[in-house]
Design a protein around this motif. Structure first.
Motif, PDB file in Angstrom:
ATOM      1  N   ARG A 181       0.798  -1.222   0.000  1.00  0.00           N
ATOM      2  CA  ARG A 181       0.000   0.000   0.000  1.00  0.00           C
ATOM      3  C   ARG A 181       0.836   1.280   0.000  1.00  0.00           C
ATOM      4  NH1 ARG A 181      -4.784  -1.514   4.228  1.00  0.00           N
ATOM      5  NH2 ARG A 181      -3.300  -3.069   4.920  1.00  0.00           N
ATOM      6  N   GLY A 182       1.753   1.420   0.956  1.00  0.00           N
ATOM      7  CA  GLY A 182       2.359   2.727   1.166  1.00  0.00           C
ATOM      8  C   GLY A 182       3.535   3.078   0.294  1.00  0.00           C
ATOM      9  N   CYS A 183       4.568   2.251   0.282  1.00  0.00           N
ATOM     10  CA  CYS A 183       5.853   2.681  -0.278  1.00  0.00           C
ATOM     11  C   CYS A 183       6.246   1.992  -1.573  1.00  0.00           C
ATOM     12  CB  CYS A 183       6.963   2.507   0.765  1.00  0.00           C
ATOM     13  SG  CYS A 183       6.868   0.950   1.681  1.00  0.00           S
ATOM     14  N   ASN A 184       5.476   1.046  -2.067  1.00  0.00           N
ATOM     15  CA  ASN A 184       5.872   0.350  -3.288  1.00  0.00           C
ATOM     16  C   ASN A 184       5.060   0.685  -4.541  1.00  0.00           C
ATOM     17  OD1 ASN A 184       8.217  -1.146  -2.660  1.00  0.00           O
ATOM     18  ND2 ASN A 184       6.994  -2.584  -1.453  1.00  0.00           N
ATOM     19  N   PRO A 185       3.925   1.339  -4.469  1.00  0.00           N
ATOM     20  CA  PRO A 185       3.222   1.692  -5.710  1.00  0.00           C
ATOM     21  C   PRO A 185       3.976   2.734  -6.538  1.00  0.00           C
ATOM     22  CG  PRO A 185       1.730   1.741  -3.831  1.00  0.00           C
ATOM     23  CD  PRO A 185       3.112   1.648  -3.287  1.00  0.00           C
ATOM     24  N   ALA A 186       3.682   2.732  -7.843  1.00  0.00           N
ATOM     25  CA  ALA A 186       4.206   3.760  -8.744  1.00  0.00           C
ATOM     26  C   ALA A 186       3.093   4.678  -9.241  1.00  0.00           C
ATOM     27  CB  ALA A 186       4.903   3.111  -9.931  1.00  0.00           C
ATOM     28  N   PHE A 187       1.833   4.243  -9.097  1.00  0.00           N
ATOM     29  CA  PHE A 187       0.687   5.027  -9.529  1.00  0.00           C
ATOM     30  C   PHE A 187      -0.346   5.059  -8.410  1.00  0.00           C
ATOM     31  CE2 PHE A 187       2.677   3.435 -13.342  1.00  0.00           C
ATOM     32  CZ  PHE A 187       2.649   4.499 -14.221  1.00  0.00           C
ATOM     33  N   TYR A 188      -1.132   6.132  -8.377  1.00  0.00           N
ATOM     34  CA  TYR A 188      -2.191   6.221  -7.383  1.00  0.00           C
ATOM     35  C   TYR A 188      -3.489   6.654  -8.045  1.00  0.00           C
ATOM     36  CZ  TYR A 188      -1.633  11.347  -7.279  1.00  0.00           C
ATOM     37  OH  TYR A 188      -1.568  12.674  -7.622  1.00  0.00           O
ATOM     38  N   HIS A 189      -4.582   6.345  -7.363  1.00  0.00           N
ATOM     39  CA  HIS A 189      -5.918   6.530  -7.910  1.00  0.00           C
ATOM     40  C   HIS A 189      -6.516   7.828  -7.375  1.00  0.00           C
ATOM     41  CE1 HIS A 189     -10.258   4.912  -8.400  1.00  0.00           C
ATOM     42  NE2 HIS A 189      -9.782   5.223  -9.578  1.00  0.00           N
ATOM     43  N   ILE A 190      -6.888   8.733  -8.263  1.00  0.00           N
ATOM     44  CA  ILE A 190      -7.497   9.981  -7.818  1.00  0.00           C
ATOM     45  C   ILE A 190      -9.009   9.900  -7.830  1.00  0.00           C
ATOM     46  CG2 ILE A 190      -5.541  11.390  -8.551  1.00  0.00           C
ATOM     47  CD1 ILE A 190      -7.224  12.215 -11.005  1.00  0.00           C
ATOM     48  N   GLY A 191      -9.564   8.831  -8.424  1.00  0.00           N
ATOM     49  CA  GLY A 191     -11.016   8.672  -8.465  1.00  0.00           C
ATOM     50  C   GLY A 191     -11.650   9.664  -9.412  1.00  0.00           C
TER      51      GLY A 191
END
Length: 236
Positions: free
Chosen positions: A202-212
């Motif tokens: 969840r915290g430190c390994n994603p490269a993209f995030y969801h803005i909805g």
């Protein structure tokens, strides 16, 4: 290559194509749904051996959001390397790709469906995640995701098209879950380590995030009014 299915957004298509240097575009007047849009992308438009799926409301985690480690800046390249490594999970399933988004798999998957950290020949660290295809975990997720997922197009072709195109009779509420189930029967995917020492999805390994705030992926004029039934998940 950059390919874009405009699933009935009503936007200025020419402006979007120019701004993002899109090489292949399929502008649609009507929203043909998630299955119709992704099937067109995977099987009709894309020719590259790997597909990064990014719907309109996924953004790269830039310096305002996350530390710009070399691994994060090269996440797509590193994910391709994991695919090319032809990594094998605990039960012989092939790792078909990498998820580059925050996930919550630890809430329902346990080892051995969550593998151990491994390293490619060039030093890319990854951890396999495999759907529990027996259903004992209570979920069929774990081997595939639409949002910020990087996959081998050859292996997507092996799974076959998504059910749920207009007119095929499949319940539109279960399109992604069913595809995740079918992917998990044969394949797993992996988390990349994007920050040193990080062991979280969840915290430190994603490269993209969801803005909805996306428009939604169901057909505009064909809302499914049938009663929901989880049996659709395991169809096919």
């Amino acid at each position: 290559e950059i390919a874009w299915v405009d699933n009935g957004s009503g936007r200025d298509v020419a402006r979007v194509i120019e701004r993002f240097q899109i090489e292949k575009a399929m502008p649609l007047v009507e929203n043909i749904g998630l299955a119709g849009g992704l099937n067109a992308l995977f099987f009709d438009m894309c020719e590259a051996p790997y597909v990064l799926i990014l719907e309109e409301d996924w953004l790269y985690m830039d310096s305002a959001i996350a530390e710009q480690t070399d691994a994060r800046k090269h996440a797509i390249r590193n994910g391709i390397e994991v695919i090319e490594e032809q990594a094998i999970a605990h039960d012989g399933r092939l790792v078909m790709g990498a998820f580059l988004r925050p996930e919550t798999y630890e809430t329902f998957l346990k080892p051995p469906h969550i593998g151990n950290w491994a390293t490619t020949k060039s030093g890319v660290e990854y951890k396999p995640y495999c759907a529990d295809s027996t259903g004992n975990s209570g979920y069929m997720w774990g081997s595939y995701t639409n949002g910020a997922g990087l996959y081998s197009r050859k292996l997507l072709d092996d799974i076959g098209p998504m059910y749920g195109e207009p007119g095929d009779g499949f319940h539109d509420a279960y399109v992604e879950a069913n595809y995740a189930f079918r992917a998990g029967l044969k394949y797993c995917h992996a988390m990349l380590r994007l920050e040193p020492g990080c062991d979280e999805t969840r915290g430190c390994n994603p490269a993209f995030y969801h803005i909805g705030g996306g428009r939604g992926t169901r057909p505009n004029r064909a809302k499914d009014i049938r009663e929901k039934d989880d049996a659709w998940v395991v169809y096919g």
